[in-house]
Design a protein around this motif. Structure first.
Motif, PDB file in Angstrom:
ATOM      1  N   GLN A   1     -35.110 -18.539 -28.668  1.00  0.00           N
ATOM      2  CA  GLN A   1     -34.545 -18.788 -27.344  1.00  0.00           C
ATOM      3  C   GLN A   1     -33.355 -19.724 -27.423  1.00  0.00           C
ATOM      4  O   GLN A   1     -32.323 -19.511 -26.792  1.00  0.00           O
ATOM      5  N   LEU A   2     -33.490 -20.789 -28.217  1.00  0.00           N
ATOM      6  CA  LEU A   2     -32.406 -21.763 -28.315  1.00  0.00           C
ATOM      7  C   LEU A   2     -31.191 -21.160 -28.981  1.00  0.00           C
ATOM      8  O   LEU A   2     -30.052 -21.420 -28.610  1.00  0.00           O
TER       9      LEU A   2
ATOM     10  N   ILE B   1     -28.647 -12.119 -22.910  1.00  0.00           N
ATOM     11  CA  ILE B   1     -29.473 -13.103 -23.619  1.00  0.00           C
ATOM     12  C   ILE B   1     -30.901 -12.581 -23.798  1.00  0.00           C
ATOM     13  O   ILE B   1     -31.489 -12.686 -24.871  1.00  0.00           O
ATOM     14  N   ILE B   2     -31.439 -11.976 -22.730  1.00  0.00           N
ATOM     15  CA  ILE B   2     -32.803 -11.441 -22.835  1.00  0.00           C
ATOM     16  C   ILE B   2     -32.857 -10.372 -23.923  1.00  0.00           C
ATOM     17  O   ILE B   2     -33.791 -10.305 -24.719  1.00  0.00           O
ATOM     18  N   ARG B   3     -31.801  -9.542 -23.986  1.00  0.00           N
ATOM     19  CA  ARG B   3     -31.792  -8.481 -24.991  1.00  0.00           C
ATOM     20  C   ARG B   3     -31.842  -9.059 -26.401  1.00  0.00           C
ATOM     21  O   ARG B   3     -32.572  -8.596 -27.259  1.00  0.00           O
ATOM     22  N   GLN B   4     -31.057 -10.129 -26.615  1.00  0.00           N
ATOM     23  CA  GLN B   4     -31.053 -10.723 -27.947  1.00  0.00           C
ATOM     24  C   GLN B   4     -32.414 -11.325 -28.277  1.00  0.00           C
ATOM     25  O   GLN B   4     -32.872 -11.260 -29.411  1.00  0.00           O
ATOM     26  N   ARG B   5     -33.049 -11.903 -27.262  1.00  0.00           N
ATOM     27  CA  ARG B   5     -34.374 -12.488 -27.511  1.00  0.00           C
ATOM     28  C   ARG B   5     -35.379 -11.396 -27.856  1.00  0.00           C
ATOM     29  O   ARG B   5     -36.200 -11.558 -28.755  1.00  0.00           O
TER      30      ARG B   5
ATOM     31  N   ILE C   1     -39.289 -13.637 -22.789  1.00  0.00           N
ATOM     32  CA  ILE C   1     -38.279 -12.963 -21.987  1.00  0.00           C
ATOM     33  C   ILE C   1     -37.800 -13.819 -20.825  1.00  0.00           C
ATOM     34  O   ILE C   1     -36.616 -13.994 -20.601  1.00  0.00           O
ATOM     35  N   GLN C   2     -38.754 -14.386 -20.065  1.00  0.00           N
ATOM     36  CA  GLN C   2     -38.324 -14.936 -18.783  1.00  0.00           C
ATOM     37  C   GLN C   2     -38.073 -16.426 -18.746  1.00  0.00           C
ATOM     38  O   GLN C   2     -37.468 -16.911 -17.807  1.00  0.00           O
TER      39      GLN C   2
ATOM     40  N   VAL D   1     -33.478  -8.428 -12.498  1.00  0.00           N
ATOM     41  CA  VAL D   1     -33.270  -7.877 -13.825  1.00  0.00           C
ATOM     42  C   VAL D   1     -34.515  -7.079 -14.164  1.00  0.00           C
ATOM     43  O   VAL D   1     -35.638  -7.559 -13.971  1.00  0.00           O
ATOM     44  N   VAL D   2     -34.334  -5.822 -14.595  1.00  0.00           N
ATOM     45  CA  VAL D   2     -35.472  -4.979 -14.940  1.00  0.00           C
ATOM     46  C   VAL D   2     -35.559  -4.884 -16.453  1.00  0.00           C
ATOM     47  O   VAL D   2     -34.584  -4.554 -17.119  1.00  0.00           O
ATOM     48  N   VAL D   3     -36.711  -5.212 -16.981  1.00  0.00           N
ATOM     49  CA  VAL D   3     -36.938  -5.107 -18.418  1.00  0.00           C
ATOM     50  C   VAL D   3     -38.018  -4.060 -18.627  1.00  0.00           C
ATOM     51  O   VAL D   3     -39.119  -4.197 -18.110  1.00  0.00           O
ATOM     52  N   SER D   4     -37.697  -2.995 -19.332  1.00  0.00           N
ATOM     53  CA  SER D   4     -38.706  -1.986 -19.650  1.00  0.00           C
ATOM     54  C   SER D   4     -39.027  -2.066 -21.131  1.00  0.00           C
ATOM     55  O   SER D   4     -38.144  -1.947 -21.971  1.00  0.00           O
TER      56      SER D   4
END
Lengths: 337, 580
Positions: B323-324, B77-81, B116-117, B100-103
Motif C-alpha cells: 500500500q505504501l 492505485i487500487i489496480r497496482q495494489r 483494496i479499500q 469505484v467498482v472492483v470486480s
C-alpha cells in the motif's frame, strides 16, 4: 510429399532459389501499399472502434428480477438500441447488470424502458449511470512504456548477438510493418478493439520478432562463413539463407496459424464467441504477416543496409567482374571447339 | 565408446525431465492438501468464472465534490495494489460520480478487502502529549456508528495558539480547547473512520490500537513527513544488532531525497529531547489516522530508511508495504455492496475455445506427420510433454500467485503451440541440412543440435525478454499475458533440451531411423544426400549441371549467375590441381 522434401533439398543446395533480396524494390512497394491501405482504410471508416473496456459506457442495473436469464437483457437492448453492444452479468441472486457502449440520453431512456418491459419490472427498478473504462489510461500508459523499453532492449540484444546494429534496424522495421498492418486489418474491417485484441497484438509482436531472429541467425551463419574469397555476393548469401530456411518458415507459419485459424473460423463462425474472434483475428493476421515480412522485408532490408559498406561493395564488384570474365572464357572455349 | 556417450547423456536428460514432472506433480499434491481451495483444474478468470463485485463509495466528510481525476487516481492505485498480490486480472473502473467498482474473481477475504479499500495515508508526526485511553476497549462491530472524524471543539475555550509555534514539537500547539478535547477523546470514535482527516499543518488527536483495543492516546504535532515521500517499501523480519532474526515483522521504508532530508531534520530535533523530555522525544507513525507505533528517537536517522514495527504478521506487513509503495488513495472509500457476479462469457465461450483448440491441434499433428513422417510423432510427444508441464505450472501459479486463466489466456496458450513446435521444426530442419551435407544420422543429430540450439536460445531469449519487461512494467491484463508468455517460453526450451533432443539421440541409434527408412522423415536419399559423394560436403557442381538443362531452372537468372560462378571456381580449382 516427396515433392516437398525435394523442394527443401533444392532450396538448400541453391538449385531452386527465389530472389527475395534482389526483388526488394517490389517488396518495398507492396509493403508501402499495404501500410498506406492500413492507415487509409481505417481513416475512411472514421478511425478505430474501441470497446467499452477502453471508452467506458452506459450501465443499467435491474433489481428484483424474477428471471436472471441474461439473454433477455441482450435481446432487449439489441432490439431497442441496435449496435449498443450489451455485456450482461447477473449480480447476486436477483440483479442484472448491463453494460453498453456510451448511449445518448434518448437511447439510454429507450434502453431502460426496454429492459424494464423485458423483465417485467417498473422503470424505477432499472437504474442507469455511466461507467468508466476497465482498461484505463493507466494500463495503456504502463503497457506503452513497457513496450518501448522492450523494443529498445530487444534492439540492443540483437545488435550484440548478431554483432551488427543493422539487423536490429531491419528486425524492428519489419516488426512495425507487422503491427501497422495487423491493426489496419482491424480498422478496415471495423472490428472492435478489445483488451483481448490488444493482448493478441502483443503476442504478434513477440512472434514476429521471434521469427525474424530465427531467420537472421541462419543469415548470420551463412554470411559469417563467407570470407573475402567467397563465391557469393553478400546479397546472394542472405538470399540463400532465406531460401534455406524457407521450408522452416512455411512449416512454422502453418503450424502456428492452424490452431488460430481453427479458433477464428470454427470457434467464432460455428460456435459464435465474439471474444475468441477478436483475439484470433489479430493473431491469424499477425502470424501470416509476421512470417512473410521476415522473408520479404527484414532480410532484403538487411542486405540493402549492408550492401553500401565499402568492403561488401568491393567484393560484389570483383565477383561480378569475375563472372563476366568466366562467361566470356566459356564462350570462347566453345567457339574454339 | 563414442556411440554410447550421447545415449548416456540422453537417458540422463530424460531422467531429469522425469524428476521435474514428478516434482511439479508432488508440489501440486502438496498444494491440494495445504490449501483446501486448490484443485486439479486451473483457476478461471473473471470472464469465464465470474466472481465478486465490490462497489466502493468515496467518503468525503465535508460534502465537497469528488473529482473524476481523484477517482481515476484511486482506480490506478487500487489496480497496482491488486496486482501486487498476484495476477488475478481484476477489473476496476469508475461508476457514476463517486463510486469505484472492483470486480475480482473468487470471493475476497478480509485481508483482500483491506488491501483494496484502506487509504493507506501515512504520516510521521511528533508526539506532544500522551495518556492512557479513556475507553480501554473498543467493542462492538460498530457498523452503524457514524463517528465524525474531527470532534467538534467546545466553543468556550481558546482554540487559537497564543504564541506562533516555532517547530512541530512546540507545546503552544496545545491550546486549552485542544487539551480539553484530548481529555474527553474517545478512542472508539476512530473505529469506523477511514482517514482521520486533520489538516497536515495542524495537530491531531488519535489513538494507538493493538487489535481493536486502544492502548494509548496522543496529541501529535503537524505532519513532518507524509507518505508521498516514500520511494519504496518492503516487508521483512527485524534483525537485531547481531544480525539475528527476532521473528518480528516490519515494514521497511525508503524515502526519496526530500523525505530523507525531512526525516533527518525531524529526528535531529527529536533526538535533542532524549535526556530532557521522554514524550517529545517520540514520533508517531500514523496510518489512516491511527497510530501504528510511536517509537523513541535514539539516534539521528540520516539515510532515510526507517523501519516500522508494530503488531504485524507476515501478511499484514506485506499488505502495508504494498500500500505504501503505490501511495495513499486520494480519498477514503467505504464498501457499499459486495455481490456475486456471473461470468460475462461463460462455459460456451470456454468450450468453443477448447474445441477449436483441439481441432487446431489435430490439424497440427496431421501436418507434422505429413511433413516429418514418424519424426512428426516426436513433435507430437514433445507437445504433449510441454502441455503436461504447462498445466502443472499453471496450477502452481494459480496457487501461489492467484494466476487465472482468461479466454485471452487460453488463446495465448493455443498460440504457444506454434511457438513451441517451431523449436522442433528448426531442429529437424537443421538435422536434415546436416544429412544433406552427407553426415550419418548420429553425427547429423549432434551437429544439427549444436546449430539449432544457438538459434533457439537467441530467439527464445527475445521472447523471454519481452515477457520479463512486460511483467515488470505493465499492469492489469498485460501482466497476466506476460506471465503466460514467459512460462511457455521457459517450458519450451526445457522440453526441447530435455525431451526432444534426447529422444532424437536415442532414435538415431535405432535401425529404423539410422538406416533412413522412407517413413522415418530422415531418409538421406529423399533429402538428396546421395547426389553428392559421401565424403564430400557441398559440391553442387554435378547436380547443377544436370538440372541446368531443365527448362525451369534455365529461366532463373540467379541459377545462371551461379553456374557462371561455379564454372569460374571450377577452372581455378583445376589450375590449383595442376600446380601441385
Amino acid at each position: 510429399m516427396a515433392s516437398f522434401a525435394k523442394f527443401g533439398n533444392d532450396l538448400y543446395t541453391g538449385e531452386r532459389s527465389y530472389d527475395f533480396v534482389g526483388k526488394r524494390k517490389l517488396w518495398y512497394l507492396i509493403a508501402g501499399i499495404l501500410i498506406a491501405l492500413s492507415i487509409l482504410l481505417p481513416a475512411l471508416r472514421g478511425g478505430f472502434v474501441f470497446g467499452i473496456e477502453f471508452t467506458g459506457g452506459s450501465l443499467f442495473q435491474i433489481t428484483d428480477v424474477t428471471s436472471t436469464d441474461q439473454d433477455i437483457a441482450s435481446d432487449a437492448v439489441d432490439e431497442a438500441v441496435p449496435g449498443a453492444n450489451p455485456h450482461v452479468t447477473t449480480v447476486g441472486t436477483n440483479g442484472i447488470r448491463v453494460q453498453t457502449d456510451q448511449l445518448s440520453e434518448d437511447d439510454q431512456r429507450v434502453a431502460r424502458d426496454a429492459l424494464a418491459a423485458a423483465y417485467g419490472v417498473e422503470s424505477d427498478d432499472v437504474t442507469s449511470s455511466f461507467v468508466g473504462p476497465t482498461w484505463g489510461a493507466d494500463i495503456t500508459e504502463s503497457a506503452i512504456r513497457a513496450l518501448v523499453v522492450f523494443l529498445v532492449l530487444a534492439a540492443v540484444f540483437m545488435a550484440i548477438y548478431f554483432r551488427t546494429w543493422k539487423m536490429s534496424v531491419a528486425a524492428i522495421v519489419s516488426l512495425i510493418h507487422d503491427i501497422v498492418i495487423t491493426a489496419g486489418v482491424y480498422g478496415a474491417l471495423g472490428f472492435e478493439i478489445t483488451p483481448s485484441a490488444v493482448i493478441g497484438f502483443l503476442t504478434i509482436l513477440g512472434y514476429s520478432l521471434y521469427d525474424t531472429v530465427v531467420v537472421f541467425d541462419k543469415i548470420r551463419e551463412n554470411t559469417s562463413e563467407d570470407g573475402p574469397m567467397a563465391t557469393r555476393t553478400f546479397g546472394e548469401s542472405v538470399n540463400l539463407a532465406v531460401n534455406q530456411t524457407l521450408v522452416r518458415s512455411i512449416n512454422t507459419g502453418v503450424v502456428a496459424a492452424l490452431p488460430v485459424a481453427a479458433i477464428l473460423f470454427i470457434g467464432s463462425a460455428l460456435l459464435g464467441a465474439g471474444t475468441l474472434r477478436d483475439i484470433a483475428l489479430s493473431l491469424f493476421v499477425g502470424i501470416v504477416i509476421g512470417t512473410y515480412s521476415t522473408i520479404i522485408i527484414a532480410a532484403p532490408l538487411y542486405a540493402h543496409l549492408r550492401e553500401g559498406e565499402p568492403e561488401i561493395k568491393k567484393h560484389a564488384a570483383r565477383l561480378l567482374a569475375n563472372r563476366k570474365a568466366a562467361a566470356a572464357t566459356a564462350s570462347t572455349t566453345v567457339d574454339a571447339k | 565408446v563414442a556411440r554410447t556417450t550421447p545415449v548416456k547423456k540422453a537417458w540422463r536428460s530424460l531422467a531429469w525431465l522425469g524428476v521435474i514432472i514428478v516434482a511439479l506433480a508432488g508440489l501440486n499434491v502438496y498444494a491440494t492438501f495445504a490449501d483446501s481451495d486448490q484443485t486439479w483444474s486451473p483457476k478461471l478468470a473473471l470472464d469465464l468464472e465470474g466472481g465478486t463485485q465490490l462497489i466502493l463509495e468515496a467518503q468525503v466528510s465535508d460534502g465537497s465534490a469528488v473529482t473524476q481525476e481523484q477517482l481515476a487516481q484511486a482506480v490506478s492505485i487500487i489496480r497496482q495494489r491488486v496486482d501486487a498480490s498476484g495476477v488475478s486480472e481484476a477489473e476496476i473502473n469508475i461508476q457514476g460520480d463517486r463510486n469505484v467498482v472492483v470486480s475480482l474473481p473468487g470471493t475476497p477475504d478480509d485481508a483482500t478487502l483491506d488491501r483494496i479499500q484502506s487509504s493507506a495515508k501515512l504520516e510521521f508526526r511528533p508526539v506532544l502529549a500522551t495518556d492512557a485511553p479513556t475507553t480501554s476497549a473498543v467493542g462492538g462491530d460498530g457498523t452503524d456508528s457514524t463517528a465524525s472524524p474531527t470532534p467538534t471543539p467546545s466553543v468556550s475555550l481558546e482554540s487559537e495558539p497564543t504564541a506562533v509555534p516555532t517547530d512541530a514539537s512546540d507545546y503552544s500547539y496545545i491550546t486549552p480547547a485542544l487539551a480539553d478535547q484530548f481529555t474527553n477523546f474517545d478512542c472508539a470514535s476512530l473505529e469506523n473512520v477511514d482517514v482521520n482527516l486533520a489538516p497536515t499543518d495542524e495537530p491531531l488527536i488519535t489513538c494507538e490500537f493493538e487489535g481493536s483495543t486502544a492502548v494509548a492516546k496522543y496529541i501529535l504535532g503537524p505532519v513532518e513527513i507524509s507518505g508521498e515521500r516514500i520511494a519504496d517499501s518492503t516487508n521483512g523480519v527485524v534483525t537485531n544488532s547481531q544480525g539475528v532474526s527476532t521473528g518480528q515483522w516490519a515494514v521497511n521504508i525508503v524515502f526519496d531525497s526530500e523525505g530523507t532530508q525531512q526525516f533527518a531534520d525531524t529526528t535531529e530535533r527529536l533526538y535533542s529531547y532524549i535526556d530532557t523530555d521522554a514524550t517529545r522525544n517520540r514520533f508517531a507513525i500514523v496510518l489512516d489516522g491511527s497510530v501504528i507505533s510511536a517509537p523513541s528517537t535514539n539516534a539521528v536517522i540520516s539515510d532515510g530508511k526507517p523501519q516500522i514495527t508494530g503488531s504485524f504478521t507476515q501478511e499484514s506487513s506485506k499488505t502495508l508495504a504494498d500500500q505504501l509503495k503505490f501511495g495513499a488513495l486520494p480519498i477514503g472509500f467505504q464498501l457499499q455492496s459486495q455481490e456475486v457476479i456471473t461470468p460475462t462469457l461463460g462455459d460456451s465461450a470456454l468450450q468453443s475455445g477448447i474445441i477449436a483448440g483441439l481441432i487446431g491441434l489435430i490439424l497440427v499433428i496431421i501436418y507434422s506427420l505429413i511433413q516429418y513422417r514418424l519424426l512428426g510423432l516426436v513433435t507430437v510427444a514433445s507437445l504433449v510433454v510441454a502441455a503436461v508441464i504447462t498445466y502443472e505450472v499453471l496450477l502452481i501459479l494459480g496457487w501461489r500467485a492467484d494466476y487465472r486463466l482468461s479466454l485471452a489466456g487460453v488463446a495465448g496458450l493455443i498460440v504457444s503451440i506454434g511457438l513451441t513446435a517451431d523449436s522442433f521444426i528448426v531442429y529437424f530442419e537443421r538435422i536434415r541440412d546436416e544429412l544433406r551435407d552427407g553426415r550419418v544420422l548420429v553425427s547429423a543429430v549432434e551437429a544439427g543440435w549444436k546449430r539449432a540450439l544457438r538459434t533457439i536460445y537467441a530467439a527464445k531469449a527475445v521472447n523471454l525478454l519481452s515477457a520479463i519487461i512486460l511483467f515488470w512494467l505493465a499492469v492489469g491484463n498485460v501482466k497476466g499475458f506476460a506471465l503466460t508468455l514467459g512460462v511457455t517460453t521457459v517450458i519450451d526450451v526445457l522440453v526441447v533440451v530435455l525431451f526432444t533432443h534426447p529422444t532424437l539421440q536415442l532414435l538415431a541409434t535405432t535401425k529404423f531411423f539410422s538406416s533412413g527408412h522412407k517413413a522415418s522423415g530422415l531418409d538421406p536419399n529423399a533429402l538428396g544426400a546421395i547426389y553428392r559423394g559421401r565424403a564430400q560436403f557441398r559440391s553442387p557442381v554435378l547436380p547443377a549441371a544436370k538440372t541446368g538443362a531443365g527448362r525451369e531452372a534455365a529461366r532463373r537468372q540467379t541459377i545462371a549467375e551461379r553456374k557462371a560462378a561455379e564454372a569460374a571456381d571450377g577452372s581455378s580449382t583445376t589450375k590449383g590441381g595442376k600446380d601441385s
